[in-house]
Design an enzyme around this catalytic site. Structure first.
Site, PDB file in Angstrom:
ATOM      1  N   LYS A 145      11.272 -12.787  -2.432  1.00  0.00           N
ATOM      2  CA  LYS A 145      11.361 -11.460  -3.051  1.00  0.00           C
ATOM      3  C   LYS A 145      12.816 -11.054  -3.269  1.00  0.00           C
ATOM      4  O   LYS A 145      13.578 -10.957  -2.299  1.00  0.00           O
ATOM      5  CB  LYS A 145      10.688 -10.411  -2.151  1.00  0.00           C
ATOM      6  N   ARG A 188       4.637   5.098  -2.096  1.00  0.00           N
ATOM      7  CA  ARG A 188       3.324   4.443  -2.098  1.00  0.00           C
ATOM      8  C   ARG A 188       3.449   3.141  -1.319  1.00  0.00           C
ATOM      9  O   ARG A 188       4.282   2.295  -1.646  1.00  0.00           O
ATOM     10  CB  ARG A 188       2.849   4.156  -3.526  1.00  0.00           C
ATOM     11  N   LYS A 227      13.875  -4.314  -0.382  1.00  0.00           N
ATOM     12  CA  LYS A 227      13.194  -5.394   0.343  1.00  0.00           C
ATOM     13  C   LYS A 227      13.961  -5.771   1.615  1.00  0.00           C
ATOM     14  O   LYS A 227      13.372  -6.113   2.634  1.00  0.00           O
ATOM     15  CB  LYS A 227      13.051  -6.630  -0.557  1.00  0.00           C
ATOM     16  N   GLU A 270      12.250  -3.490  -7.985  1.00  0.00           N
ATOM     17  CA  GLU A 270      10.971  -2.780  -8.089  1.00  0.00           C
ATOM     18  C   GLU A 270      10.377  -3.039  -9.464  1.00  0.00           C
ATOM     19  O   GLU A 270      11.037  -3.532 -10.363  1.00  0.00           O
ATOM     20  CB  GLU A 270      11.185  -1.271  -7.890  1.00  0.00           C
ATOM     21  N   GLY A 271       9.115  -2.639  -9.616  1.00  0.00           N
ATOM     22  CA  GLY A 271       8.517  -2.649 -10.949  1.00  0.00           C
ATOM     23  C   GLY A 271       7.579  -3.806 -11.224  1.00  0.00           C
ATOM     24  O   GLY A 271       7.009  -3.911 -12.290  1.00  0.00           O
ATOM     25  N   ARG A 327      -5.547  -1.622  -7.325  1.00  0.00           N
ATOM     26  CA  ARG A 327      -5.252  -2.427  -8.519  1.00  0.00           C
ATOM     27  C   ARG A 327      -5.796  -3.831  -8.293  1.00  0.00           C
ATOM     28  O   ARG A 327      -5.691  -4.367  -7.180  1.00  0.00           O
ATOM     29  CB  ARG A 327      -3.742  -2.485  -8.780  1.00  0.00           C
ATOM     30  N   ASN A 336       6.998   1.540  -1.993  1.00  0.00           N
ATOM     31  CA  ASN A 336       7.730   1.990  -3.189  1.00  0.00           C
ATOM     32  C   ASN A 336       8.230   3.405  -2.931  1.00  0.00           C
ATOM     33  O   ASN A 336       7.426   4.314  -2.725  1.00  0.00           O
ATOM     34  CB  ASN A 336       6.787   2.028  -4.400  1.00  0.00           C
ATOM     35  N   SER A 391       3.879   4.782  -9.411  1.00  0.00           N
ATOM     36  CA  SER A 391       3.092   5.269 -10.561  1.00  0.00           C
ATOM     37  C   SER A 391       1.587   5.175 -10.338  1.00  0.00           C
ATOM     38  O   SER A 391       1.108   4.694  -9.322  1.00  0.00           O
ATOM     39  CB  SER A 391       3.491   4.489 -11.814  1.00  0.00           C
ATOM     40  N   GLU A 443       4.706  -3.986   0.344  1.00  0.00           N
ATOM     41  CA  GLU A 443       5.982  -3.289   0.160  1.00  0.00           C
ATOM     42  C   GLU A 443       5.724  -1.796   0.219  1.00  0.00           C
ATOM     43  O   GLU A 443       4.571  -1.341   0.178  1.00  0.00           O
ATOM     44  CB  GLU A 443       6.612  -3.649  -1.193  1.00  0.00           C
TER      45      GLU A 443
END
Length: 474
Positions: free
Chosen positions: A364, A125, A305, A368-369, A450, A146, A151, A144
């Site tokens: 950064k 994604r 990253k 992740e997350g 989002r 993923n 998700s 970024e």
């Protein structure tokens, strides 16, 4: 905010009525999460947080993000196959970042042994924000990509229906008809099903590798159910189950509890905290196997990253994607300014610039997350601390993106209804399948919007900061 919402966003009575309808619609549609109090139980659930109104997204930038996704799929796949690039790019990082180093050691061990895996599945994604320039024109800027456990493809497949109803309740029937259809769950399942089919065993199962605490289970179930609808058997296992029940036969086929596994779909394994010694052993077992891993460890490393920063260097895309000048131009047009903090003159200069003007940048780490990035005074403090040590090479620096805020209501269980100034982040899902050297599937598979209040610098839905949204193209 799209001009069409201005008349309703400040109408308190209309907003209260629409919010009540929206919450019931979300529950009815299955936009659900388990609760923080009972994260192991589906007996007690609540709606996943979402915006009351869909958010305005510039049509041209949305179309740009969709158009470049197949190019990013190609790029991720190319990086994952380029041992020399990964070795050189991550050389400084693995000296100071133990998590990336351990992933890299497994990667090298598997390569030395010889890959048993012949079919490769990528579900990624690519996330963007809309950077508002001094001239007021918005530009698409990649935050970024993923490459592991991307998700909310499931829940976002159901969110547009909720927003469609809300707009109708607010008298916006015409606007409701313009919301885009969106079903990433189906697109992700299509990729998994294709990999399962190419693996070549009708009896073999797809294994979702899941977290110990599975609050976001319904998001995964959306994808899972698409596979069951294709008569593909799905099992859910944790790392500890792999450690206790997993085995390889002489051909390195993976078995769990005696069942052959065709595809391992990771929804876990992207943060250091989940790995103890037995979980690292379980990860190695999975990576050595013939099963299709989504992602394999090379593709997880391609999403770091440091790799993102290195890809922005002049000439690098040309080396990785020879013969694809148009794809390179589309990819490069989305890049924000990215800077290396490697030891040496260049890194010294960049660190000093960021310490002097921290509000220009985001710091950064290789994580992740969500919820890991550093801004402002915190950025300055960390850089001051690590500026003269090799530890600074475990970070990259990125230009801070400045989107235009808009008014909306963020609906969260047990929270008061209040208007917030918000910014949004657009994600485009990509799916590809490669067999040997042949790319047999390469598609964009839907979108995720989002939104969060502007006081929150960092964090996604799973981190409890952002909420699910639907783009309204303007």
């Amino acid at each position: 905010m799209a001009a069409g919402w201005q008349d309703v966003v400040r109408d308190a009575a209309a907003v209260r009525e629409a919010a009540a309808v929206a919450v019931d619609a979300a529950l009815l549609a299955g936009v659900l999460m388990r609760t923080g109090e009972q994260p192991h139980s589906s007996d007690v659930v609540n709606y996943a947080p979402f915006t009351l109104l869909p958010s305005a997204v510039p049509r041209a930038l949305f179309e740009q993000a969709c158009a470049v996704q197949q190019d990013f799929n190609l790029l991720v796949d190319a990086v994952s196959q380029n041992k020399e690039f990964l070795e050189q790019t991550l050389a400084s990082t693995i000296k100071v970042d133990d998590f990336t180093a351990r992933l890299f050691r497994i990667y090298m061990q598997v390569l030395e042994e010889g890959l048993a895996q012949t079919v490769f599945l990528g579900i990624n994604r690519s996330d963007y924000m809309f950077d508002c320039g001094l001239d007021g024109k918005a530009a698409l800027r990649q935050i970024e990509i993923n490459t592991i456990a991307a998700s909310f493809g499931g829940l976002t497949s159901r969110t547009a229906d909720v927003h469609r109803l809300v707009l109708k309740v607010l008298g916006k029937t015409e606007e409701a008809s313009h919301l885009l259809p969106n079903n990433p769950a189906k697109g992700l399942a299509l990729g998994i099903a294709k990999a399962w089919e190419l693996y070549g065993s009708q009896r073999a199962v797809v294994m979702f590798l899941v977290e110990e605490v599975q609050r976001n289970i319904f998001d995964q179930r959306c994808v899972e159910n698409e596979l069951w609808n294709r008569n593909i058997r799905v099992v859910r296992k944790r790392f500890r189950d792999v450690f206790e029940q997993g085995s390889l036969d002489a051909s390195r086929r993976l078995y769990m509890d005696g069942q052959e596994v065709a595809v391992v779909y990771y929804r876990e394994g992207y943060v250091p905290q989940v790995y103890n010694q037995q979980n690292w052993e379980a990860r190695l077992l999975l990576e050595r196997s013939r099963a299709v891993k989504c992602p394999d460890i090379a593709t997880q490393l391609a999403g770091t990253k440091k790799v993102q920063q290195e890809l922005s260097r002049p000439g690098m895309l040309e080396k990785l994607l020879p013969g694809h000048p148009e794809a390179i131009a589309r990819i490069r047009a989305t890049f924000a300014g990215l800077y290396s903090l490697d030891e040496g003159e260049e890194g010294d200069r960049i660190a000093a610039t960021a310490i002097a003007d921290p509000d220009r940048f985001v710091l950064k780490p290789q994580r992740e997350g969500g919820g890991n990035n550093l801004y402002g005074e915190e950025l300055r403090e960390v850089l001051e601390k690590v500026k003269d040590s090799p530890e600074r090479t475990s970070y990259i620096l990125m230009d801070k993106i400045r989107p235009q805020p808009a008014l909306n209501y963020l609906l969260r269980a047990h929270s008061p209804l209040q208007m917030s100034e918000c910014i949004s982040e657009l994600g485009i899902f990509g799916v590809y399948v490669r067999q040997g050297q042949e790319l047999v599937l390469n598609e964009a598979a839907g979108h995720l919007l989002r939104t969060k209040a502007i006081e929150h610098a960092d964090g996604g839905v799973a981190a409890g900061v952002a909420v699910l949204d639907t783009p309204y193209l303007v």
